[in-house]
Design an enzyme around this catalytic site. Structure first.
Site, short mmCIF file in Angstrom:
data_model
loop_
_atom_site.label_atom_id
_atom_site.label_comp_id
_atom_site.label_asym_id
_atom_site.label_seq_id
_atom_site.Cartn_x
_atom_site.Cartn_y
_atom_site.Cartn_z
N ASP A 13 0.84 -1.21 0.00
CA ASP A 13 0.00 0.00 0.00
C ASP A 13 0.87 1.25 0.00
O ASP A 13 1.79 1.38 0.81
CB ASP A 13 -0.88 0.04 1.25
CG ASP A 13 -1.95 -1.04 1.24
OD1 ASP A 13 -2.13 -1.71 0.20
OD2 ASP A 13 -2.64 -1.18 2.28
N GLY A 222 -19.66 0.19 9.60
CA GLY A 222 -18.72 1.20 10.10
C GLY A 222 -18.84 1.44 11.59
O GLY A 222 -18.83 0.49 12.40
N ALA A 249 -8.49 -1.08 6.05
CA ALA A 249 -8.32 -2.44 6.61
C ALA A 249 -9.20 -2.71 7.84
O ALA A 249 -9.07 -3.76 8.45
CB ALA A 249 -6.87 -2.76 6.93
N ALA A 250 -10.10 -1.79 8.16
CA ALA A 250 -10.98 -2.05 9.32
C ALA A 250 -11.85 -3.28 9.04
O ALA A 250 -12.05 -4.14 9.91
CB ALA A 250 -11.85 -0.83 9.60
N GLY A 251 -12.35 -3.36 7.80
CA GLY A 251 -13.16 -4.53 7.43
C GLY A 251 -12.33 -5.80 7.45
O GLY A 251 -12.81 -6.87 7.85
N ARG A 285 -5.59 3.86 14.19
CA ARG A 285 -4.18 3.85 13.76
C ARG A 285 -4.07 3.96 12.25
O ARG A 285 -4.98 3.55 11.53
CB ARG A 285 -3.52 2.54 14.19
CG ARG A 285 -3.58 2.32 15.66
CD ARG A 285 -3.14 0.91 15.95
NE ARG A 285 -3.25 0.65 17.36
CZ ARG A 285 -3.11 -0.55 17.91
NH1 ARG A 285 -2.87 -1.59 17.15
NH2 ARG A 285 -3.22 -0.70 19.20
O1 RIB Z 1 -8.99 -3.38 2.65
C1 RIB Z 1 -7.86 -2.58 2.58
C2 RIB Z 1 -6.94 -3.07 1.52
O2 RIB Z 1 -7.57 -2.93 0.27
C3 RIB Z 1 -5.65 -2.32 1.39
O3 RIB Z 1 -4.64 -2.83 2.21
C4 RIB Z 1 -5.34 -2.39 -0.10
O4 RIB Z 1 -4.19 -3.10 -0.40
C5 RIB Z 1 -6.57 -3.01 -0.73
O5 RIB Z 1 -6.41 -4.34 -1.00
#
Ligand code: RIB
Length: 299
Positions: A13, A222, A249-251, A285
């Site tokens: 990322d 959310g 990346a919360a999900g 974070r």
């Molecule tokens: O869900 C978040 C992720 O979506 C990120 O880390 C990015 O790489 C995409 O895959």
């Protein structure tokens, strides 16, 4: 503890932070750039491993520095990456814009993830046989995901499918193999073809997918928490309020935590509560894998 197999994407990322997102045709000045291991599959695997899960990751990275960094990040989190495939294509990347309210927009370039195909997954059949829970997302070729979901169902495994990024549809015979479908509201609206703005609409859309063959639907909403929709219940499981700095990346964190709790034999409600707590920490974070909590923090 039951073993969790994650098959999916690994991306490096590139996270750009800015006050607000640029409009079409506009240039804005950002205030930071962070390179951080990501990819929905790898994030879910990392989340589960950091929370104490016994996790094996299947996926493809390039023979490049990003590929090395992604494999190391998962190893450091405690994942078994011995079956990762190194291919000649460049490692997948994601460009992530995050505004001052923690909201994000993401563009993914699949790169090596496109090589996570049926042929490779067939070579990894032992990993599937030895797991109890299979966790899937949609950043690798669809036919590979459909193949694995069907194979896992035939072997009696628990299948979790996080339908992200949202496809136009999922084949009916695949839906019937899914024990837990875990969309957010947007993905649920796309998959069900129904509006999902009100709680009653979310429950109706989830019920439609259950009628189509999915056993249970878990809808992340959310800061409100998640709807748990099973044959027995359809309820909102609220989460704690926190100040979000980055929802990336919360999900994924939610999915990884949910899988760990299931692997420990917890009830669905307990698993959602655990996942809510983990995800609420991750949004405080920055970054993807850099934001994932340890088990001690969640407990
Ligand atoms: O869900 C978040 C992720 O979506 C990120 O880390 C990015 O790489 C995409 O895959």
């Amino acid at each position: 503890m039951a073993k969790i197999l994650v098959a999916g994407s690994l991306n490096m990322d590139l996270r750009f932070s800015m006050k607000r997102m640029p409009l079409e045709g506009e240039t804005v000045l950002g205030d930071g750039l962070l390179y951080n291991p990501g990819g929905k599959g790898a994030n879910q695997a990392a989340a589960a491993a950091k929370l104490g899960g016994d996790v094996v990751m299947l996926g493809c990275v390039g023979k490049d520095g990003f590929g090395d960094a992604l494999a190391k990040s998962l190893t450091d989190c405690g994942c078994d990456v011995s079956a990762l495939r190194r291919v000649t294509a460049p490692t997948g990347t994601a460009s992530i814009y995050v505004d001052e309210r923690g909201r994000n927009s993401i563009v993914v370039i699949a790169g090596a993830n496109a090589y996570c195909d049926v042929e490779y997954l067939k070579e990894c059949e032992d990993a599937l046989k030895s797991c109890s829970i299979l966790m899937l997302q949609l950043e690798i070729p669809y036919d590979a995901v459909w193949y694995l979901a069907k194979k896992a169902r035939a072997l009696g495994k628990t299948v979790i499918l996080n339908p992200a990024p949202a496809p136009d549809s999922i084949p009916k015979d695949v839906l019937k193999c899914v024990d837990w479908l875990t969309p957010n509201e947007t993905e649920l609206a796309r998959l069900s073809g129904m509006p999902c703005e009100e709680p009653s609409q979310i429950e109706e859309a989830a019920a439609k997918l259950q009628r189509a063959g999915v056993k249970n639907v878990l809808v992340t909403v959310g800061s409100h928490g998640a709807y748990l929709c099973t044959a027995e219940t359809s309820e909102l499981v609220p989460t704690q309020h926190v100040k979000a700095v980055d929802t990336t990346a919360a999900g994924d964190c939610f999915n990884g935590a949910f899988a760990v709790a299931l692997s420990e034999g917890r009830t669905a409600l307990q698993a959602v509560e655990f996942a809510n707590r983990a995800a609420s920490i991750s949004v405080t974070r920055e970054g993807a894998q850099s934001s994932l909590p340890l088990r001690s923090e969640v407990l």
